[in-house]
Design a protein around this motif. Sequence first.
Motif, PDB file in Angstrom:
ATOM      1  N   PRO A 712       0.825  -1.018  -0.150  1.00 49.73           N
ATOM      2  CA  PRO A 712      -0.004  -0.043  -0.069  1.00 49.73           C
ATOM      3  C   PRO A 712       0.924   1.255   0.185  1.00 49.73           C
ATOM      4  N   GLU A 713       0.178   2.399  -0.532  1.00 46.11           N
ATOM      5  CA  GLU A 713       0.959   3.615  -0.683  1.00 46.11           C
ATOM      6  C   GLU A 713       0.697   4.419   0.672  1.00 46.11           C
ATOM      7  N   ALA A 714      -0.498   3.865   1.285  1.00 49.31           N
ATOM      8  CA  ALA A 714      -0.823   4.637   2.655  1.00 49.31           C
ATOM      9  C   ALA A 714      -1.643   3.389   3.577  1.00 49.31           C
ATOM     10  N   ARG A 715      -2.059   3.624   4.635  1.00 46.45           N
ATOM     11  CA  ARG A 715      -2.618   2.849   5.279  1.00 46.45           C
ATOM     12  C   ARG A 715      -3.997   2.345   4.645  1.00 46.45           C
ATOM     13  N   PRO A 716      -3.977   0.814   4.409  1.00 43.80           N
ATOM     14  CA  PRO A 716      -5.089   0.306   3.409  1.00 43.80           C
ATOM     15  C   PRO A 716      -6.383   0.082   4.299  1.00 43.80           C
ATOM     16  N   ARG A 717      -7.272   0.399   3.431  1.00 44.76           N
ATOM     17  CA  ARG A 717      -8.541   0.287   3.887  1.00 44.76           C
ATOM     18  C   ARG A 717      -9.197  -0.768   3.323  1.00 44.76           C
TER      19      ARG A 717
END
Length: 840
Positions: A712-717
């Motif tokens: 992921p590029e950020a915290r995955p949701r």
Amino acid sequence: MPPAAETVRDEVDGEEAADGAPGAPRAPRRPTVVGPLSAALLGAVLFCLATRLSGSHPFGPMTRNVVDLGQQYLPYHAYWRSFLLGETRGDAFLNWNSGFGANFLGDIGTYLSSPFSLLVVLFPADRIELALYVVTAVKIAAAAAAMALLLLRLRPGPWPVAAVLGTAYALSGWTFGSGADVPMWLDGLVAFPLLCLVGEWARAGRRPVLGPLVVALAWTANFYTAYMATVGAAVVLAVRLLTADETAGARQRLVGALRAARAVLIGVGLAAPLVVVVFLATRVADPTPETTFAPAAWTDLVARLLPATESVDSPALFIGTPALALALTLPFHRAVPPRVRAGWSAAVVLVALSLQWEPTHLLWHAGASPNGNPYRQAFVLCGLLLIAAWFSAAPGMPRPAALLAGGALLGLLAWAAQGSPDIDGWTYPVLAVSAVLALAAAVLLTLPDGRIPARVLPVLAVTLLVVAQAGETAVTGKRIEEQQREKLASSPRVGPWHTAVADAVARADGWPRHRTEPGEVPGGNDVLLVGGQGADYYSSLTSEVTAGTLASLGFGYYAKGRHPVTLDNPVTDALFSIATRVRSRPTEPVRRDAAPRASVSVTTTPVPPLVTVRAPDRRGTRPGDSAFAEQERLLGAEVYELPPVTRTGRTLTARCPAGSQVWFWAPEYKGAAALLGEWSVDFDGRPPAVRAPMQALGTVPASGDVRVELTPEARPRLPRRPVGCLLQDRLDSAVRQLTATGATRVHTTGHTVTAELPQGSQGFAVLAVPRVSGWRCAAGAAEPRPARAYEGLVAVPLDGRASTVTCSFQPPGLRLGGAVGLAALLALAATGVLHRRSRR
């Protein structure tokens, strides 16, 4: 007035002398003809020059298809050309290509109803970019001509100056920064001076029939910016009623205002058949997130008056240094009556302030703050500035005191703009050169008679004015295009990739037996560019039903839901009768300075017909908590294994039947996902603007272990059930069942579908089209009624007796708009009759 100024007035304002009059000097043509024609020519040339300097197509290799220009307006004009030439499956009511069936009349009224758009038929299909560029250039030329004509009608004056100011209006910073990228808004640019002319006719009691027709044409061409232009024209009319005739009484002014209101009401009524359809379509369109208006910093607002500035967060007010300097001299120009100076100066200041105050911001935008550019009405303020410049220039060159005062104001504005992030490295150098040339033109007009003949001085002065204004405009246009390329996303030019896909689609097309999905090509609204019948659709009117139904099935979207994109999934292909799918892969990197190329492949699979029969008890019973379950509910069969997923850090683990296909659904996920031993797949979820589509990750190994690695590029949701394993044999069985019980024959016309069904069919006949407003259906010989919905699709109840179903689409609001239009037509006829009788 200086002799040179008197000379230029005498030369350019005189009416043509009587033919054959002895000794009569040859006078120039009527200024109201030659002025607008000169403005149109100069505007078109400068627009092309700016494009050439920026290296953009068609005068250079770089793409011009920035954001919506490439994703909306180019595809729409390509489809419009095909529609006008009778090459489309749909008609003016319905577009079968986009979004699995979309309200085309609404899109016509939003994007294509301008008479200038008809020019696309003059170009071949593979030159649609050139066609759209020509349409844009012609609109700019028309705006320049219309403004020059308005200026000469407001007050007599030198037509060369009117031509220059008309060009300045048509090539303002708003045009380069907004209008050229959103060509439909340019119709508002043309409409503003024309609607001001309607106000002049109303004030004088002239042309009571032509006035409403001009209003109707403006509102039909693009009602969105026509509304803003109408508000701006009301401001102009108010100033004219208060300043143009000091002897006029209150009753005369009130009558003039009422005549203008009558023209607007009748004109808008004549446009109602289209405007009402668009208005009602916006009511059911997929809603965009609410925006809160935040006024631009005053430093940025002032900076946008200067050349070579670009931003979507502040109003584009550049009109050229010479034109701006003339406008700034108006309050100090003693040759202009005080009431006129006060009226136009107050109008400019108040409109400028209205751009920065939320209540008036909402007024300019009909009560709804737009997403994106909040200063779409800035072209009206540009027009008011140029009218002020004209009232200062028309009586002759302002005296030195007025020039010094205006120059001081200009210098103060330039100084106040320092530090704004909108200032470009070209801004102050270009401003300085243009100011020097404009000052030289002013000096020439104040020189006494001497060695230079008096008739030469005005020509030299006008030449310097044209050079200053034209050079600054061309450089500004160049820099705005270059800055947009750096800041904004763009689509590549139309090229061999699009041609190859279009050829493949044309060969494989089997409508209405089945759909042909062209897949993804560079840009957006792919099916409008290359043909076929797919999910891809980008419109301000994309129905909430379409966006919501497709999103629930795992489709992705852009533009906060108004741009659904294709989903390469066998279940949704079965649901929407997509038998033929075109896939393409680039053969070289996609670049901004070259037309893209790709290899193309075509695959065909058995799918049910466009109309299927669903028994009520055939719906899937799995809870609809994921796109996998939603697909199964619509299909009527469970074709996925939805295993429990264990998440450990960035790894997802599950167990599925060996040989099944792993699908990953995470609409808000941005990053890569890879099945162990398979290629990684990219996801681009960026809520709320972008939703990532469901994608296949690979095949379950013999062990049955599913291991998905996330990057992921950020915290995955992630959703509760992000993994589904598709069992092909179950899907094949469901397809065979739906085919066996579905329509035996499907026939379509422009906006109607007729299907023949097996005898004794019960349950629901389901048309693979989103159930948007406007669909009416009937089983057998029954009366058509509003269609029912079956999991978001058009449905018709069956009782076992009907062997045919017919569904037809009519854009909501068409009858109401037609009735209003007819009433307006009668009112127009009555107005014409009463006017003729009063003249007698």
